[in-house]
Design a protein around this motif. Sequence first.
Motif, PDB file in Angstrom:
ATOM      1  N   LEU A 185       0.835  -1.209   0.000  1.00 55.57           N
ATOM      2  CA  LEU A 185       0.000   0.000   0.000  1.00 55.57           C
ATOM      3  C   LEU A 185       0.869   1.259   0.000  1.00 55.57           C
ATOM      4  CD1 LEU A 185      -2.683  -1.153   2.606  1.00 55.57           C
ATOM      5  CD2 LEU A 185      -3.155  -0.572   0.214  1.00 55.57           C
ATOM      6  N   GLU A 208      -6.406  -0.341  -4.237  1.00 54.82           N
ATOM      7  CA  GLU A 208      -7.574  -0.324  -3.350  1.00 54.82           C
ATOM      8  C   GLU A 208      -8.812  -0.857  -4.071  1.00 54.82           C
ATOM      9  OE1 GLU A 208      -6.616   3.322  -0.260  1.00 54.82           O
ATOM     10  OE2 GLU A 208      -7.545   3.790  -2.201  1.00 54.82           O
ATOM     11  N   ILE A 264      -8.661  -4.610  -4.097  1.00 62.40           N
ATOM     12  CA  ILE A 264      -8.992  -5.151  -2.777  1.00 62.40           C
ATOM     13  C   ILE A 264     -10.498  -5.095  -2.536  1.00 62.40           C
ATOM     14  CG2 ILE A 264      -8.712  -4.831  -0.281  1.00 62.40           C
ATOM     15  CD1 ILE A 264      -5.879  -3.745  -0.906  1.00 62.40           C
ATOM     16  N   ARG A 265     -11.119  -3.987  -2.938  1.00 66.99           N
ATOM     17  CA  ARG A 265     -12.565  -3.838  -2.740  1.00 66.99           C
ATOM     18  C   ARG A 265     -13.360  -4.878  -3.518  1.00 66.99           C
ATOM     19  NH1 ARG A 265     -11.525   1.819  -2.773  1.00 66.99           N
ATOM     20  NH2 ARG A 265     -11.929   1.901  -5.023  1.00 66.99           N
ATOM     21  N   LYS A 291      -7.663   2.227   6.428  1.00 68.25           N
ATOM     22  CA  LYS A 291      -8.596   2.641   5.375  1.00 68.25           C
ATOM     23  C   LYS A 291      -9.127   1.428   4.612  1.00 68.25           C
ATOM     24  CE  LYS A 291      -9.156   5.805   1.461  1.00 68.25           C
ATOM     25  NZ  LYS A 291      -9.775   4.814   0.572  1.00 68.25           N
ATOM     26  N   VAL A 292      -8.249   0.469   4.342  1.00 70.39           N
ATOM     27  CA  VAL A 292      -8.676  -0.760   3.663  1.00 70.39           C
ATOM     28  C   VAL A 292      -9.748  -1.475   4.480  1.00 70.39           C
ATOM     29  CG1 VAL A 292      -7.942  -3.109   3.053  1.00 70.39           C
ATOM     30  CG2 VAL A 292      -6.572  -1.148   2.339  1.00 70.39           C
ATOM     31  N   ASP A 294     -13.039   0.625   4.699  1.00 70.74           N
ATOM     32  CA  ASP A 294     -13.788   0.601   3.448  1.00 70.74           C
ATOM     33  C   ASP A 294     -14.604  -0.679   3.285  1.00 70.74           C
ATOM     34  OD1 ASP A 294     -12.888   3.068   2.733  1.00 70.74           O
ATOM     35  OD2 ASP A 294     -11.375   2.359   1.313  1.00 70.74           O
ATOM     36  N   ARG A 295     -14.158  -1.749   3.938  1.00 63.40           N
ATOM     37  CA  ARG A 295     -14.850  -3.031   3.809  1.00 63.40           C
ATOM     38  C   ARG A 295     -15.944  -3.213   4.859  1.00 63.40           C
ATOM     39  NH1 ARG A 295     -12.827  -6.478   0.321  1.00 63.40           N
ATOM     40  NH2 ARG A 295     -13.860  -8.247   1.296  1.00 63.40           N
TER      41      ARG A 295
END
Length: 246
Positions: A145, A158, A161-162, A187-188, A191-192
């Motif tokens: 990252l 990102e 990953i999403r 943040k990762v 976001d999930r």
Amino acid sequence: MYNDATMEQVKILAKQLKIPTFVQYPDLLRQAGADTDFGSLLLTLMRNEYDQRQENQNRRRLKQAGLPYMKTLEELDLSRYDGKISELFIGELASCRFIREKKNIIMLGNPGRGQTHMAIGLALKACSLGMNVLFKNAASLSTELSEARDNYVLGKLEKRIRKADLLILDEMGYVSFDRYQSELLFKVIADRSERGSIIVTTNLPFSEWTTLFENTAMVDRLTFQSYILDMNGQSYRIEQAKKQTR
């Protein structure tokens, strides 16, 4: 029943139509009984094509998942957990309903207790059910990252990953993160939240996560709607080593 010219035409059209298994029709004709109708033969060809496509797609999902090795849930010795993790519960997790419900799994335990094995086993189940999985070592992902941010491609990473239905963060806690790595990893995970499932394997109890992250909200994000598995105990690798030296 068929000739070389027909076979060549079938091969060409099967390639153009992207139905490669149809070139196997001579084998089906040889195996078919005298009373087999055309519809049954066509259905068999279509089923074979469908099965082959499903297998190919599963191979692609496994490759994209980036699993370090293959370990199934069936190979996991549940007796080492002294009844804390039952076969019934593992069966429930193996259904991957937790992924459809956007829930997380946190596996807490000292090294050698099968956390990574179980995570990989669940990843294999998810892939077989048509779900996208991404396996990442937590320390490696934090570095990835940071490098992506420095190279102005963070958004691309990102997004990848999403897209994963299941993100596996392996060995959280073996290496600490600097401020920027911590923020990017947070943040990762943030976001999930309620959008995609995460499996975390770690050797640290939650009380020690402050040594990893400045942002204490990380624990709240991960534990919200989560299964928390206590997998502490004697290292399986040590047990095996002891048996071999007797």
